[in-house]
Design an enzyme around this catalytic site. Structure first.
Site, PDB file in Angstrom:
ATOM      1  N   ARG A 103     104.990 -14.731  14.198  1.00 34.41           N
ATOM      2  CA  ARG A 103     104.059 -13.665  13.750  1.00 34.41           C
ATOM      3  C   ARG A 103     104.153 -12.724  14.915  1.00 34.41           C
ATOM      4  O   ARG A 103     103.841 -12.838  15.984  1.00 34.41           O
ATOM      5  CB  ARG A 103     102.600 -14.407  13.643  1.00 34.41           C
ATOM      6  N   HIS A 130     104.647 -10.538   4.491  1.00 35.39           N
ATOM      7  CA  HIS A 130     103.858 -11.475   4.668  1.00 35.39           C
ATOM      8  C   HIS A 130     104.206 -12.569   3.685  1.00 35.39           C
ATOM      9  O   HIS A 130     103.552 -12.697   2.784  1.00 35.39           O
ATOM     10  CB  HIS A 130     102.385 -11.217   4.714  1.00 35.39           C
ATOM     11  N   GLN A 133     102.144 -16.018   2.791  1.00 35.31           N
ATOM     12  CA  GLN A 133     101.057 -15.527   1.926  1.00 35.31           C
ATOM     13  C   GLN A 133     101.268 -15.447   0.627  1.00 35.31           C
ATOM     14  O   GLN A 133     100.476 -16.057  -0.266  1.00 35.31           O
ATOM     15  CB  GLN A 133     100.424 -14.280   2.660  1.00 35.31           C
ATOM     16  N   ASP A 222      93.177  -6.541   0.778  1.00 33.43           N
ATOM     17  CA  ASP A 222      93.185  -6.989   1.813  1.00 33.43           C
ATOM     18  C   ASP A 222      92.641  -5.943   2.869  1.00 33.43           C
ATOM     19  O   ASP A 222      92.151  -4.754   2.277  1.00 33.43           O
ATOM     20  CB  ASP A 222      94.959  -6.690   2.462  1.00 33.43           C
ATOM     21  N   CYS A 262      93.950 -12.029   0.935  1.00 30.37           N
ATOM     22  CA  CYS A 262      94.675 -12.967   1.854  1.00 30.37           C
ATOM     23  C   CYS A 262      93.746 -13.537   3.070  1.00 30.37           C
ATOM     24  O   CYS A 262      94.182 -14.509   3.389  1.00 30.37           O
ATOM     25  CB  CYS A 262      95.888 -12.013   2.560  1.00 30.37           C
ATOM     26  N   ARG A 290      98.453 -21.973   1.336  1.00 32.70           N
ATOM     27  CA  ARG A 290      99.200 -21.799   2.308  1.00 32.70           C
ATOM     28  C   ARG A 290      99.880 -23.019   3.015  1.00 32.70           C
ATOM     29  O   ARG A 290     100.965 -23.199   3.335  1.00 32.70           O
ATOM     30  CB  ARG A 290      98.444 -20.921   3.505  1.00 32.70           C
TER      31      ARG A 290
END
Ligand code: CP
Ligand code: NVA
Length: 311
Positions: A103, A130, A133, A222, A262, A290
C-alpha cells in the site's frame, strides 16, 4: 513467469472472471470447512505506507488460511524509498518471501517495486488504483445480481483511486459506470481513454448525482478526503457538499439498488448513517469479500510462477 496484480487493466476479461470464480469457490470452501492450503509454507510481505484495517487483516488472514505466513511492515519500518531505494527493498524481499503486497502513496513506487521484485507484487491501494477492492466489489455485485454485464453502477463523490480501478473493471466486464463528482475532482481523463480501449462497458462523467443514480443497480461512494489529503479536508467538504449519498438520492435509483462503500465511512459526510447502515447496504459483504478475492489473487499469482514455498 512472474505476474503482478498492480491494476485491473493488467488482466483481461477471462482472467478477471476466473479470479472471481476462484474467489466464490474459496468462499464456499471456507464456509463449508473445506479450507485448502495451496500456499503451504509460503510467506507474504505486507508493506504499508498508510493505515489500514481491511487490507491488512484480510491479507494476513487470507495467507494464513492458505497455509502461509505474513510479515507486516509498518510505515516507519522500512521507509519505502527513504531509508533505501524501492529497488533495493524489492530485491531484498525477493530473497526471503514468495509474495509482496504493498500500500503506497505513489503508484510509481508500486511499479518500481514490481519491476525489481522477482516475486509477484499485489497492489493493496496506491494513489491511482485499488484493484483488490474493486475485485471484491464485483464479487459482491455478482452474489446479489448473478451477473455483471449490463449493470449500472453510479459512483457519487471523489474520483480518486477506487474510480480508475472501477473504470478498468467496468470497461472489461460490460458494466455501465457513471461517476458524479464536482469539476476538478475526476481522475486524469487520460485514464478514461485507457480504460475504454477495447471496452465492452461504458464510462460517463457527470456533475449531477441525481442523473447519475437514475435507474442505477448500485450506488457507490468513498471518502471525500483520502489518506494523504488531510490538509484539503475543509476545501473538499465544501466542494462535495452536494454529493452525499442519502435517502433522497437513493430514492432516485432502482428500488432494489445496492449501497456500496469501500470503507472506512465518514457518516454525515459522503454518506448518511441511515443509508450506510440501512437495508440496501452491502458494505460488510464487500469487506468480507476482500478476503476471498485476495486469496484468489494470491493463489493465481503463485501458480503462474509455478511457486512453492521458498524454504
Ligand atoms: N477499503 C480498504 O481498503 O480499507 P482499509 O483502508 O481499512 O484497508
Ligand atoms: N480513497 C480512499 C480509499 C480507502 C480505502 C483512500 O485512498 O483513502
Amino acid at each position: 513467469m512472474k505476474r503482478d496484480f498492480l491494476s485491473i487493466a493488467d488482466h483481461d476479461r477471462s482472467e478477471i472472471e476466473a479470479i472471481l470464480e476462484d474467489a466464490a469457490r474459496l468462499k464456499a470452501d471456507l464456509r463449508a470447512g473445506r479450507g485448502e492450503r495451496p500456499l503451504l509454507g509460503t510467506t507474504l510481505a505486507m508493506i504499508f505506507e498508510k493505515p489500514s484495517l481491511r487490507t491488512r487483516v484480510t491479507f494476513e488472514t487470507g495467507i494464513k488460511q492458505l497455509g502461509g505466513a505474513s510479515v507486516y511492515l509498518a510505515p516507519n519500518d522500512i521507509q519505502l524509498g527513504a531509508r533505501e531505494t524501492v529497488a533495493d527493498i524489492a530485491r531484498n524481499l525477493s530473497c526471503w518471501v514468495d509474495l509482496i503486497m504493498a500500500r503506497t502513496f505513489s503508484h510509481a513506487s508500486m511499479i518500481e517495486l514490481a519491476r525489481h521484485a522477482t516475486v509477484p507484487v499485489i497492489n493493496g491501494l496506491s494513489d491511482l488504483n485499488h484493484p483488490c477492492q474493486v475485485l471484491a466489489d464485483c464479487q459482491t455485485l455478482l452474489e446479489n445480481r448473478e451477473r455483471l454485464d449490463g449493470l449500472t453502477v453510479a459512483f457519487i463523490g471523489d474520483g480518486n483511486n477506487v474510480v480508475p480501478s472501477w473504470w478498468q473493471a467496468a470497461a472489461r466486464l460490460g458494466i455501465r459506470f457513471r461517476l458524479a463528482c464536482p469539476a476538478g475532482y475526476e481522475p486524469d481523463p487520460a485514464l478514461v481513454a485507457q480504460a475504454q480501449d477495447k471496452a465492452v462497458g461504458s464510462i460517463e462523467i457527470l456533475r449531477d448525482p441525481g442523473e447519475a443514480v437514475t435507474d442505477a443497480d448500485a450506488l457507490y461512494t468513498d471518502v471525500w478526503t483520502s489518506m494523504g489529503q488531510e490538509a484539503e479536508a475543509q476545501v473538499r467538504r465544501e466542494a462535495f457538499a452536494g454529493y452525499q449519498v442519502n435517502a433522497a438520492l437513493l430514492a432516485k435509483a432502482r428500488p432494489d439498488a445496492l449501497v456500496m462503500h469501500c470503507l472506512p465511512a465518514h457518516r454525515g459526510e459522503e454518506i448518511t448513517a441511515e443509508v450506510v447502515d440501512g437495508p440496501q447496504s452491502v458494505v460488510l459483504q464487500q469487506a468480507e469479500n476482500r478476503l476471498h478475492a485476495q486469496k484468489a489473487v494470491m493463489v493465481r499469482l503463485a501458480a503462474a510462477r509455478g511457486q512453492g514455498a521458498k524454504a
